[in-house]
Design a protein around this motif. Structure first.
Motif, mmCIF file in Angstrom:
data_model
loop_
_atom_site.group_PDB
_atom_site.id
_atom_site.type_symbol
_atom_site.label_atom_id
_atom_site.label_comp_id
_atom_site.label_asym_id
_atom_site.label_seq_id
_atom_site.Cartn_x
_atom_site.Cartn_y
_atom_site.Cartn_z
ATOM 1 N N SER A 231 0.796 -1.223 0.000
ATOM 2 C CA SER A 231 0.000 0.000 0.000
ATOM 3 C C SER A 231 0.824 1.264 0.000
ATOM 4 C CB SER A 231 -0.931 -0.001 1.224
ATOM 5 O OG SER A 231 -0.173 -0.082 2.425
ATOM 6 N N TRP A 237 1.613 9.078 1.094
ATOM 7 C CA TRP A 237 0.187 9.331 1.004
ATOM 8 C C TRP A 237 -0.191 10.716 1.532
ATOM 9 C CZ3 TRP A 237 -2.712 6.960 -2.166
ATOM 10 C CH2 TRP A 237 -2.509 5.596 -2.456
ATOM 11 N N TRP A 243 0.274 10.979 -4.365
ATOM 12 C CA TRP A 243 -0.943 10.456 -4.979
ATOM 13 C C TRP A 243 -0.740 10.239 -6.476
ATOM 14 C CZ3 TRP A 243 -4.454 14.852 -2.612
ATOM 15 C CH2 TRP A 243 -4.409 14.739 -1.219
ATOM 16 N N TYR A 246 1.338 7.103 -6.918
ATOM 17 C CA TYR A 246 0.616 5.857 -6.632
ATOM 18 C C TYR A 246 -0.560 5.612 -7.569
ATOM 19 C CZ TYR A 246 3.303 4.963 -2.399
ATOM 20 O OH TYR A 246 4.312 4.673 -1.511
ATOM 21 N N ALA A 247 -0.782 6.501 -8.542
ATOM 22 C CA ALA A 247 -1.721 6.185 -9.614
ATOM 23 C C ALA A 247 -1.161 5.079 -10.515
ATOM 24 C CB ALA A 247 -2.025 7.423 -10.441
ATOM 25 N N ARG A 248 0.159 4.876 -10.456
ATOM 26 C CA ARG A 248 0.857 3.766 -11.120
ATOM 27 C C ARG A 248 0.576 3.702 -12.630
ATOM 28 N NH1 ARG A 248 1.957 -0.698 -7.121
ATOM 29 N NH2 ARG A 248 1.963 -2.024 -8.942
ATOM 30 N N ASP A 252 -0.703 -1.491 -13.958
ATOM 31 C CA ASP A 252 -1.998 -1.766 -13.321
ATOM 32 C C ASP A 252 -2.538 -0.489 -12.670
ATOM 33 O OD1 ASP A 252 -1.882 -4.468 -14.066
ATOM 34 O OD2 ASP A 252 -0.711 -4.967 -12.278
ATOM 35 N N GLU A 253 -2.905 0.430 -13.519
ATOM 36 C CA GLU A 253 -3.268 1.783 -13.070
ATOM 37 C C GLU A 253 -4.322 1.774 -11.960
ATOM 38 O OE1 GLU A 253 -1.578 1.899 -17.079
ATOM 39 O OE2 GLU A 253 -3.276 0.801 -16.220
ATOM 40 N N ARG A 254 -4.098 2.680 -11.014
ATOM 41 C CA ARG A 254 -5.102 2.957 -9.987
ATOM 42 C C ARG A 254 -5.672 4.343 -10.281
ATOM 43 N NH1 ARG A 254 -1.364 1.787 -4.677
ATOM 44 N NH2 ARG A 254 -1.200 -0.481 -4.836
ATOM 45 N N TRP A 255 -6.980 4.417 -10.453
ATOM 46 C CA TRP A 255 -7.580 5.693 -10.826
ATOM 47 C C TRP A 255 -8.025 6.506 -9.614
ATOM 48 C CZ3 TRP A 255 -6.679 7.017 -15.639
ATOM 49 C CH2 TRP A 255 -6.462 6.009 -16.585
ATOM 50 N N TRP A 256 -8.255 5.830 -8.499
ATOM 51 C CA TRP A 256 -8.795 6.578 -7.357
ATOM 52 C C TRP A 256 -7.803 7.555 -6.737
ATOM 53 C CZ3 TRP A 256 -6.528 5.823 -2.616
ATOM 54 C CH2 TRP A 256 -5.791 4.659 -2.439
#
Length: 549
Positions: A231, A237, A243, A246-248, A252-256
């Motif tokens: 995490s 964070w 942020w 950590y959208a990466r 394996d994109e994280r959209w939130w």
């Protein structure tokens, strides 16, 4: 009795069309004024990512080389602090690792400069009050500034996403949005600072400090923990730049996390709109306190006044460098623990910090970042001369027994000697931070000396600003172009493998990379000579030209 219409704007009508009257005209004016600066920012940010991909492809042309690079990078806290975590070994993911963090920082700087320029600076110069006497609504200036910065960040987003679409459309869009939304978030924070403060310089300083804090939090968190798995670290964070990381994108994109940035942008913008309707034009929520009826002993001279005007910035920069230097020093310990056998990693670090051992090279790269960042302080200190002139505060001084050279010297003494103080305390903090982490305080003098060795290059940038103020005062904004170019070369030039002829345009390139590099007098003497010539030319121009011209 004849009824008189109440022309006051009630709370219910503050968000009406009347408040936005003239927004389109002000937006066109803002875009015209920034017709050079804004496209340069957009093109540089947009093309940096695609050029990095090409260079990474030629340097690491096999899947094994890229996979080894990721293992090496994520295995060392020092390089994680500088570049962040690498989440995948694809070319797109490596591009994000190499320049993604820097792109978000530069987007934030671009945005805060645009917003402050078209909000608080307009009020400080009196132009906004003149416009408000016409058919211009209360919120039109703020709206046009935010629309301008929105256009700039949208262009950056599209250019980044389009240039990297070949590596994967989803990842390219995620990277573009992370950069553009970060710019909008700090643009919103700059809009809030413009409401709270009374002058543009302080508003820029507060927002720049927010960018610096976010960057240091991201660095400290990545140095403490490999965020490529799990995490991530709490400190990362806590940073909007974290942020974005950590959208990466391309992994394996994280959209939130991007939603978090969008919420920050929307919340700060809403707060700015709320504040602008609760104050008078030209006023602020934290106005400068009135001074004493009689000047104290420290203000009974032009140099005492100079100290009063510059002390806040000097103390603020010194405090920031103490904190940042300590963090940089702590993460520099053990830079060669995992990377001693990695040719790829050694090349990256030594390109920034020199050909000496990895620990010294990493320390030198951190010193270089501190030195080039300080050009922002030196330029703002010199340009305070011009702002005092345009705001008509210089003429009352010069009408007394104060010569132009004395008046100019009261500002330039802080522009030239102030950075020496900041470098000294920053170098001391760097040495102490490294000494605590390595349990060896013997390197403190080397760290302080390495930091102070940046001063001649800083003075070249300072003198370029002095020359502009003295000879071509209408083009003093070019000083910020010089600062942006120097910072870009320092931060991104080595990563992009820019040609040496381009790197040589920065005065910092010619100085030895300390600690660890061989020291010769020639680069210092040449830097000092150029500085003296530019300063002399600027002061001659200041003596001869019209004040306020």
């Amino acid at each position: 009795m004849t009824a008189v219409a109440d022309t006051r704007v009630s709370p219910r009508t503050r968000g009406s069309a009347k408040d936005l009257a003239g927004t389109g005209t002000l937006l066109r004016l803002a875009l015209r004024r920034d017709r050079i600066m804004m496209p340069v920012w957009v093109v540089c940010l947009g093309l940096t990512a695609s050029s990095t991909t090409g260079r990474l492809k030629s340097a690491y042309d096999t899947p094994k080389a890229r996979a080894d690079l990721v293992v090496d990078m994520n295995g060392n806290g020092s390089t994680r602090a500088l570049f962040g975590a690498a989440f995948d070994d694809s070319l797109g993911a490596l591009t994000v690792w190499r320049v993604g963090g820097f792109l978000t920082v530069f987007a934030a700087i671009m945005s805060l400069l645009i917003v402050i320029r078209h909000t608080r600076e307009e009020e400080e110069t009196g132009r906004q009050e003149a416009l408000s006497a016409c058919m211009v609504g209360r919120r039109a200036g703020l709206t046009s500034a935010l629309l301008a910065v929105g256009i700039a960040n949208a262009a950056v987003t599209v250019l980044i996403a389009g240039s990297l679409a070949g590596q994967g459309g989803t990842g390219a869009l995620a990277l573009g949005l992370s950069v553009g939304l970060t710019g909008m978030a700090f643009g919103g924070l700059a809009a809030v600072a413009a409401q709270l403060t009374e002058n543009a310089r302080l508003a820029r300083g507060l927002t720049s400090a927010a960018v610096g804090i976010a960057f240091v939090l991201r660095m400290a968190g990545d140095a403490a923990e490999d965020g490529s798995q799990g995490s991530g670290h709490l400190l990362v964070w806590l940073s909007p730049l974290g942020w974005a990381e950590y959208a990466r994108p391309f992994a394996d994109e994280r959209w939130w996390p991007l939603l978090l940035i969008a919420v920050l942008a929307a919340a700060s913008t809403a707060l700015a709109y709320s504040l602008v309707g609760r104050r008078d034009v030209g006023a602020s929520f934290y106005a400068t306190r009135p001074g004493a009826r009689a000047a104290g002993a420290g203000l009974k001279g032009v140099y005492g006044l100079g100290w009063r005007l510059h002390r806040g910035a000097l103390l603020g920069w010194s405090a920031g460098f103490v904190f940042t230097g300590a963090i940089f020093g702590a993460i520099s310990n053990g830079a060669d623990e995992f990377l001693g056998d990695s040719d790829q990693t050694r090349e990256i670090i030594q390109r920034m910090g020199g050909a000496q051992g990895l620990t010294d090279a990493f320390l030198a790269s951190m010193v270089g970042i501190l030195g080039t960042t300080l050009t922002v302080y030196t330029a703002s200190a010199v340009l305070r001369l011009r702002s005092e002139e345009t705001d008509q505060r210089a003429e009352p001084l010069l009408a007394n027994a104060v010569s132009r050279l004395r008046w100019g010297g009261s500002h330039l003494v802080f522009a030239y000697l102030g950075p020496v103080v900041v470098l000294a305390v920053g170098g001391l903090a760097l040495g102490v931070g490294y000494g605590v982490a390595a349990d060896d305080m013997g390197g403190i003098p080397r760290a302080v000396g390495a930091a102070l060795a940046q001063a001649p290059a800083l003075w070249v940038v300072t003198s370029a600003a002095v020359f502009l103020v003295g000879v071509v005062p209408k083009y003093t904004a070019a000083a910020w172009a010089v600062v942006g170019w120097v910072v870009t070369l320092s931060w991104l030039g080595p990563a992009l493998k820019m040609p040496q002829s381009v790197m040589d345009t920065s005065p910092f390139t010619h100085l030895p990379k300390l600690p660890g590099d061989d020291v010769t007098a020639a680069p210092f003497l040449w830097s000092l000579l150029i500085s003296v010539v530019l300063t002399a030319g600027g002061l001659v121009g200041l003596r001869r030209r019209d004040i306020g011209g």
